[in-house]
Enzyme design. Structure first.
Site, PDB file in Angstrom:
ATOM      1  N   TYR A 183     -54.593  33.268  37.177  1.00 29.62           N
ATOM      2  CA  TYR A 183     -54.427  31.844  36.872  1.00 29.62           C
ATOM      3  C   TYR A 183     -55.396  31.438  35.776  1.00 29.62           C
ATOM      4  CZ  TYR A 183     -58.696  30.906  39.586  1.00 29.62           C
ATOM      5  OH  TYR A 183     -59.984  30.888  40.044  1.00 29.62           O
ATOM      6  N   CYS A 184     -55.015  30.395  35.027  1.00 38.21           N
ATOM      7  CA  CYS A 184     -55.864  29.828  33.982  1.00 38.21           C
ATOM      8  C   CYS A 184     -55.469  28.367  33.815  1.00 38.21           C
ATOM      9  CB  CYS A 184     -55.754  30.614  32.686  1.00 38.21           C
ATOM     10  SG  CYS A 184     -54.064  30.765  32.058  1.00 38.21           S
ATOM     11  N   THR A 185     -55.999  27.700  32.811  1.00 40.95           N
ATOM     12  CA  THR A 185     -55.814  26.251  32.691  1.00 40.95           C
ATOM     13  C   THR A 185     -54.345  25.849  32.605  1.00 40.95           C
ATOM     14  OG1 THR A 185     -57.934  26.104  31.541  1.00 40.95           O
ATOM     15  CG2 THR A 185     -56.485  24.185  31.406  1.00 40.95           C
TER      16      THR A 185
END
Length: 302
Positions: A183-185
């Site tokens: 996951y990331c922004t």
């Protein structure tokens, strides 16, 4: 500015003439008075822009009128006005600088060979069905200081370029047979990271579709996300609803805070956590590294 808004989006698609796209995007954004950052490469576009809602909507309409960008997943958030210091539109070799351009194949359908995309609801379904799911943070480690998925693994990374050494180090080899959710922004870093992990033997890799932003919009503070989301504009952090509990702590007094500040030492400028009260009192003007070095501490103190 009546209603300031910020949009975040990316599209992986082959672009035969990135420089032409750069010129168009710069002219378009500048004519509408928008500020922020747009990166264009042979593999697509990555943009975060802010301005008045009317101008931002006009920008989105114009950008989506270009067929390869028509399917862009536009993520909206409330700005403060003047959220970015200027407009920057550049051509780069990679949309996200992992230093692995030769490993990534992009077609009109996007990045090839990446993880299985999971929308927020599908992520919860996976979590309900499996008890060995591992969250893997695809951001810089600093960002995770104020918010991350519960029990997530946070690699030791200062920049995106550090990920290759991390996943090749052997320290995560025990995850290679487990379901790993990257996951990331907004999702773009995981488009690449999931490919790199699969290429290195991680057998069951997922990526959170739309990133933390879409997850927070869906579940607020009721899901697996804890804390605040670090953002790269004047806001510095956002929360997904009232009552979000900060997981970051002031390095001066230990109070829970999501507030990052820059080290006063101009040769450092590293970001660290300091609460509003300690800032107002003039405490801890420099990061811990500079504070522990007398010469730098003197420079930071002024």
């Amino acid at each position: 500015m009546a209603t300031p808004k910020i949009v975040l989006f990316y599209v992986f698609t082959p672009l035969p003439d990135p420089e032409a796209i750069r010129l168009w995007q710069h002219t378009l954004a500048e004519s509408l008075g928008l500020t922020g950052r747009v990166i264009v490469s042979k593999d697509g576009i990555n943009a975060t822009l802010g301005g008045d809602i009317r101008e931002v909507k006009a920008y989105v309409r114009a950008t989506k009128s270009y067929a390869p960008f028509r399917g862009a997943d536009i993520k909206w958030s409330n700005g403060q006005g003047d959220d970015f210091p200027r407009l920057s539109v550049k051509v780069r070799p990679e949309l996200v600088t992992f230093g692995t351009d030769d490993e990534i194949t992009v077609t009109a359908d996007g990045v090839q060979g990446g993880g299985v995309h999971l929308k927020p609801g599908a992520l919860h379904k996976l979590m309900d069905e499996r008890d060995d799911v591992v969250f893997f943070d695809g951001r810089n480690a600093m960002e995770a200081q104020i918010g991350k998925f519960r029990d997530a693994i946070v690699p030791d990374t200062d920049t995106t370029r550090d990920f290759i050494a991390e996943i090749e180090s052997g320290k995560y080899d025990d995850l290679k047979d487990k379901p790993v959710v990257t996951y990331c922004t907004g999702g773009i870093r995981c488009e690449v990271l999931s490919v790199l992990m699969k290429n290195r033997g991680f057998s069951e890799v997922y990526q959170l579709d739309g990133g933390i932003v879409r997850y927070g919009e869906t579940f607020g503070n009721t899901g697996y996300w804890d804390g605040s989301l670090y953002v790269f504009d004047k806001r510095m952090h956002v929360e997904f609803g009232e009552g979000a509990e900060s997981i970051g702590h002031c390095i001066s007094c230990g109070t829970a805070t999501p507030e990052f500040v820059n080290c006063a030492n101009l040769e450092c400028r590293k970001q660290y956590l300091r609460c509003a009260e300690c800032t107002a009192a003039g405490l801890q003007p420099a990061c811990l590294e500079c504070t522990e070095q007398p010469v730098l501490a003197e420079a930071a103190a002024g």
